[in-house]
Each structure stands twice: as C-alpha cells, then as structure tokens.
Design a protein around this motif. Structure first.
Motif, PDB file in Angstrom:
ATOM      1  N   GLU A 140       0.818  -1.207   0.000  1.00  0.00           N
ATOM      2  CA  GLU A 140       0.000   0.000   0.000  1.00  0.00           C
ATOM      3  C   GLU A 140       0.856   1.263   0.000  1.00  0.00           C
ATOM      4  O   GLU A 140       0.499   2.280  -0.609  1.00  0.00           O
ATOM      5  N   HIS A 141       1.991   1.191   0.682  1.00  0.00           N
ATOM      6  CA  HIS A 141       2.833   2.382   0.796  1.00  0.00           C
ATOM      7  C   HIS A 141       4.000   2.370  -0.190  1.00  0.00           C
ATOM      8  O   HIS A 141       4.827   3.286  -0.176  1.00  0.00           O
ATOM      9  N   ALA A 142       4.079   1.326  -1.015  1.00  0.00           N
ATOM     10  CA  ALA A 142       5.113   1.308  -2.049  1.00  0.00           C
ATOM     11  C   ALA A 142       4.784   2.384  -3.084  1.00  0.00           C
ATOM     12  O   ALA A 142       3.644   2.498  -3.528  1.00  0.00           O
ATOM     13  N   ASP A 143       5.786   3.143  -3.476  1.00  0.00           N
ATOM     14  CA  ASP A 143       5.547   4.330  -4.311  1.00  0.00           C
ATOM     15  C   ASP A 143       6.444   4.297  -5.542  1.00  0.00           C
ATOM     16  O   ASP A 143       7.612   4.692  -5.497  1.00  0.00           O
ATOM     17  N   GLY A 144       5.876   3.818  -6.630  1.00  0.00           N
ATOM     18  CA  GLY A 144       6.637   3.742  -7.868  1.00  0.00           C
ATOM     19  C   GLY A 144       6.996   5.096  -8.428  1.00  0.00           C
ATOM     20  O   GLY A 144       8.100   5.307  -8.948  1.00  0.00           O
ATOM     21  N   ALA A 145       6.068   6.053  -8.312  1.00  0.00           N
ATOM     22  CA  ALA A 145       6.335   7.395  -8.830  1.00  0.00           C
ATOM     23  C   ALA A 145       7.489   8.050  -8.075  1.00  0.00           C
ATOM     24  O   ALA A 145       8.349   8.711  -8.679  1.00  0.00           O
ATOM     25  N   ALA A 146       7.526   7.856  -6.767  1.00  0.00           N
ATOM     26  CA  ALA A 146       8.609   8.432  -5.964  1.00  0.00           C
ATOM     27  C   ALA A 146       9.947   7.790  -6.329  1.00  0.00           C
ATOM     28  O   ALA A 146      10.981   8.466  -6.385  1.00  0.00           O
ATOM     29  N   PHE A 147       9.939   6.482  -6.569  1.00  0.00           N
ATOM     30  CA  PHE A 147      11.167   5.802  -6.987  1.00  0.00           C
ATOM     31  C   PHE A 147      11.692   6.408  -8.285  1.00  0.00           C
ATOM     32  O   PHE A 147      12.885   6.721  -8.416  1.00  0.00           O
ATOM     33  N   ARG A 148      10.796   6.576  -9.261  1.00  0.00           N
ATOM     34  CA  ARG A 148      11.207   7.158 -10.543  1.00  0.00           C
ATOM     35  C   ARG A 148      11.751   8.578 -10.347  1.00  0.00           C
ATOM     36  O   ARG A 148      12.768   8.956 -10.947  1.00  0.00           O
ATOM     37  N   ALA A 149      11.087   9.340  -9.503  1.00  0.00           N
ATOM     38  CA  ALA A 149      11.530  10.721  -9.270  1.00  0.00           C
ATOM     39  C   ALA A 149      12.918  10.752  -8.630  1.00  0.00           C
ATOM     40  O   ALA A 149      13.780  11.556  -9.023  1.00  0.00           O
ATOM     41  N   ARG A 150      13.157   9.867  -7.648  1.00  0.00           N
ATOM     42  CA  ARG A 150      14.467   9.834  -6.984  1.00  0.00           C
ATOM     43  C   ARG A 150      15.578   9.476  -7.956  1.00  0.00           C
ATOM     44  O   ARG A 150      16.706   9.948  -7.828  1.00  0.00           O
ATOM     45  N   ARG A 151      15.266   8.626  -8.920  1.00  0.00           N
ATOM     46  CA  ARG A 151      16.283   8.142  -9.857  1.00  0.00           C
ATOM     47  C   ARG A 151      16.323   8.931 -11.166  1.00  0.00           C
ATOM     48  O   ARG A 151      17.098   8.590 -12.062  1.00  0.00           O
ATOM     49  N   GLY A 152      15.487   9.935 -11.284  1.00  0.00           N
ATOM     50  CA  GLY A 152      15.477  10.717 -12.509  1.00  0.00           C
ATOM     51  C   GLY A 152      14.931   9.962 -13.703  1.00  0.00           C
ATOM     52  O   GLY A 152      15.337  10.203 -14.847  1.00  0.00           O
ATOM     53  N   ILE A 153      13.992   9.044 -13.458  1.00  0.00           N
ATOM     54  CA  ILE A 153      13.355   8.260 -14.517  1.00  0.00           C
ATOM     55  C   ILE A 153      12.015   8.901 -14.852  1.00  0.00           C
ATOM     56  O   ILE A 153      11.177   9.082 -13.962  1.00  0.00           O
ATOM     57  N   GLU A 156      14.316  -0.193  -0.939  1.00  0.00           N
ATOM     58  CA  GLU A 156      13.612   0.406  -2.080  1.00  0.00           C
ATOM     59  C   GLU A 156      12.948  -0.636  -2.983  1.00  0.00           C
ATOM     60  O   GLU A 156      12.348  -0.275  -3.988  1.00  0.00           O
ATOM     61  N   LYS A 157      13.070  -1.888  -2.623  1.00  0.00           N
ATOM     62  CA  LYS A 157      12.655  -2.958  -3.536  1.00  0.00           C
ATOM     63  C   LYS A 157      11.193  -2.847  -3.941  1.00  0.00           C
ATOM     64  O   LYS A 157      10.856  -2.963  -5.129  1.00  0.00           O
ATOM     65  N   TYR A 158      10.309  -2.617  -2.989  1.00  0.00           N
ATOM     66  CA  TYR A 158       8.878  -2.590  -3.326  1.00  0.00           C
ATOM     67  C   TYR A 158       8.514  -1.347  -4.131  1.00  0.00           C
ATOM     68  O   TYR A 158       7.654  -1.411  -5.019  1.00  0.00           O
ATOM     69  N   ASP A 159       9.168  -0.225  -3.854  1.00  0.00           N
ATOM     70  CA  ASP A 159       8.967   0.962  -4.694  1.00  0.00           C
ATOM     71  C   ASP A 159       9.356   0.649  -6.138  1.00  0.00           C
ATOM     72  O   ASP A 159       8.656   1.030  -7.083  1.00  0.00           O
ATOM     73  N   ALA A 160      10.492  -0.045  -6.290  1.00  0.00           N
ATOM     74  CA  ALA A 160      10.968  -0.383  -7.635  1.00  0.00           C
ATOM     75  C   ALA A 160      10.012  -1.336  -8.337  1.00  0.00           C
ATOM     76  O   ALA A 160       9.783  -1.222  -9.549  1.00  0.00           O
TER      77      ALA A 160
END
Length: 389
Positions: free
Chosen positions: A175-188, A259-263
């Motif tokens: 529920e709290h995994a955040d794909g958008a935040a992962f992309r933002a942190r990595r510049g994707i 970061e695995k679940y965000d990814a």
C-alpha cells in the motif's frame, strides 16, 4: 506458562531468516520477556536476539552436485547446530525451510533429545518431486507449519500433523510502495519504460543468472536505447551483485532491500530468478518473466524427479503458465529478451498478465490471517501439548 520459554530457531538462508524473525516478533508480542531465543540465522534473526554460531551464507547451496561438494562443511554445521541445542536445552526447536540442512539437524537432535518438540516451518515441495520426503519428515519432527493449502494433504497422509499458516510473501504491504517516488528519486521519467531485474538471493544464483540478464538487457537496450534498467541487490548477496552489475556497459539503477517494493511498483516489466520475489512482484502488479539455472549435472538429476508443470507458485496454483518460465538451456539471453520485450512493447499484454497474476494470488491464500501470528499460535500449541502433565 509457569516459567520463561526458550525457543531455538534455525534458518539457513535469507528467506528462512525473514520467517524466523517474523515468528520471533509474533512470539514476543504474546509472551514479552517470558520468551527468549537461541539458534542459527542471519541478520534479521540477529536483530531479534538470535546469535548465530556461524554465517549462514555458506549454506545457501544450489543443486545436488554442489551439495555433494559441500557435504563436509554442511555436516560440520549440522553438528554445531545440534551441539547448540544440547547446550541451550530449548523448550522447542523450529527448523525453517532449507530441507537438506534442516532434516539433518532434525535427525541429529531427535537422536539426542527425543523429548524436545521439533517443528518444521515450510515443508519440502513434495507435490513437485520426491513425495517420499513427506514420510521422512513425519518421522523426524512433531509438527509442520505449511505455507499453502495444497501442501497439507501430502504430509497429513504421512501422519504428520500440519497447520497451514500461509505465506508471508502474500502479506507484504504494497500500500505504501511508491513507484512514482522511486522514478523521481532516480530521474526516470514517468512514461519511460523500466525493466526491473531480480537476480536472486543465493551466491550460486547470482553467479549463474547475472551474465544471462546482462546479455538480455543489452539486447533490449540495443532495441530501445531509452530503456531504463534497475537491478535489486538482495541483502545477503548485495556486495556480489553490486560488483558484477557495476561493470555492465550501460547505466543501471542499483536497488537495495529498502527500495525494492517501490521499484516493483515502478517497473514496466520484471525479469526475475524463480523464488519468493515472483509473489511479491505479482502483489505489486508487475508483469514478469521467470528464469532459473542450476548446474548441468544437477539439472539432469532433477529432471528425472520433478513432476510439476511449473516452478512459479502462482502458475502452480492456477495450473497455467501465466508468467513465462525459462529453465536451464531455455533461459538464454535471446529468449528472455524476446519475452520481456513483448511485455515492454505491448501494454495490453502486460496489463492482462498482471491481472491474471493477481487473480492467481487468491488461489494461494491471499487475504488470510498474518502467517507469523498463526505460526506463533501453532508453536505454542505444540509446546503445550508436549509438556508433561
């Protein structure tokens, strides 16, 4: 209970270390200071007070031939574990997963202390191969904590009392995994295609699978230079993965356990070594391709014994090949790149596979009670039943 309990937990690889830590936490929630733990495990169990006498990383052995080569070391570790049990005199011993190691530990402890309750947490996959192991386990332990409902009948027929506790992988909180935040942190970019590679958690898996995944990713990058690639470095093998992947000739986003679940949420598609991560990826809604390799001679031996049609648990539960699987020689860079490429380039195909993966999780028991809590209840019940009147 009239006195504090001492419970011995034994795990020999990363997935068992996770289960052991969850069980220790659940038992402590029930008993507080009235329970203590000893045993064998990794970093997560160490955080719960289990001081392991040796590093379990050396026990992450893959394949029969590799197991034979490591026989002397395994035997020494079995003896050390049995000696620890004799020294600590626990009220119960829980042996977690890792069939080859824990069945030897069970037999050694049973010979020395026939009175101590022995509980196996995760049984061998007898529905896939060697069903005779159910009888072997029934002779060695008092109770089995099984992950899936389709496990239980095999062991109950052999006379082993079994409690189905469910898989902790089905209870990962996405529920709290955040794909958008992962992309933002990595510049994707939000619309960029992202391939997530999960090479495994055992040293042998990393050695065999990372070169194949590198070549598959290189083919996909050649077809689509803007493709982003991320690789998960599991805690137990992180140094090895980082060392190998850092030498790949294209940019890779290295992902740690935190970061695995965000990814997973961020991924357009995943390429994964068969294991628990397939269930986690399905929970995250990531369509995937599964691959696996073991030593050549070990594979020839395994082929003669395995009866299951699939190796991915949700494929087994659904009795259909939802996620593509490529085993041994089939797990070539060309075939993996083709299969992953179809998911990356066809959003409708990817979405349909993700939906079917999610539906299959229901057949595995998603939505049930917390497995660690059920396991803790079962362990305490076995101890109570074995106590002298």
């Amino acid at each position: 209970m009239s006195r504090p309990l001492k419970i011995m937990l034994v795990a020999a690889e990363a997935s068992g270390d996770d289960l052991g830590a969850g069980l220790a936490q659940a038992l402590r929630r029930r008993l507080g200071e009235a329970v203590s733990f000893v045993g064998v495990g990794g970093a997560r169990m160490a955080a719960e007070g289990v001081v392991s006498p040796f590093d379990i990383a050396e026990l992450s052995i893959l394949g029969w031939i590799e197991g034979l080569r490591a026989y002397g070391m395994v035997r020494r570790r079995v003896q050390e574990t049995a000696a620890l049990a004799a020294q600590e005199q626990p009220d119960a011993i829980v042996l977690i997963d890792s069939w080859g190691f824990t069945i030897r530990v069970a037999e050694a402890i049973r010979a020395a202390r026939p009175d101590v309750p022995l509980i196996k947490y995760v049984g061998p996959q007898v529905w896939a191969s060697r069903p005779g192991r159910a009888k072997v386990l029934a002779r060695a332990v008092d109770h089995l904590l099984a992950l899936y409902s389709f496990d239980a009948p095999w062991f109950e027929r052999a006379g082993l009392p079994t409690t189905v506790v469910g898989s902790s992988a089905l209870h990962v909180d996405m529920e709290h995994a955040d794909g958008a935040a992962f992309r933002a942190r990595r510049g994707i970019a939000p619309d960029a295609k992202l391939l997530l590679i999960l090479p495994g958690s055992r040293p042998a898996e990393i050695a065999r699978m990372t070169p194949v995944y590198e070549a598959a990713a290189a083919r996909l990058k050649a077809q689509n230079p803007s493709l982003e690639v991320a690789v998960v470095a599991a805690g137990t093998v992180a140094k090895d993965v980082i060392g190998r992947v850092s030498a790949w000739p294209f940019r890779v986003h290295l992902v740690d356990e935190g970061e695995k679940y965000d990814a997973m949420k961020a991924a357009t598609a995943a390429l994964a070594t068969s294991g628990t991560v397939s269930t986690e990826l399905a929970l995250a809604g990531a369509p995937m391709v599964i691959a696996y390799k073991i030593g050549g001679l070990s594979y020839q031996l395994m082929k003669r014994m395995v009866t299951a049609k699939h190796i991915t648990l949700f494929n087994i539960a659904a009795d259909q090949r939802i996620a593509p699987e490529f085993i041994q020689g089939e797990a070539s860079p060309e075939k993996l790149a083709d299969a992953v490429g179809r998911l990356l380039e066809n959003p409708e195909l990817a979405a349909d596979q993700a939906r079917r993966q999610t539906k299959a999780l229901n057949l595995m028991g998603r939505g049930g009670a917390n497995p660690s809590e059920l396991a803790a209840d079962a362990v305490l019940s076995v101890i109570e039943a074995k106590r002298p009147a």
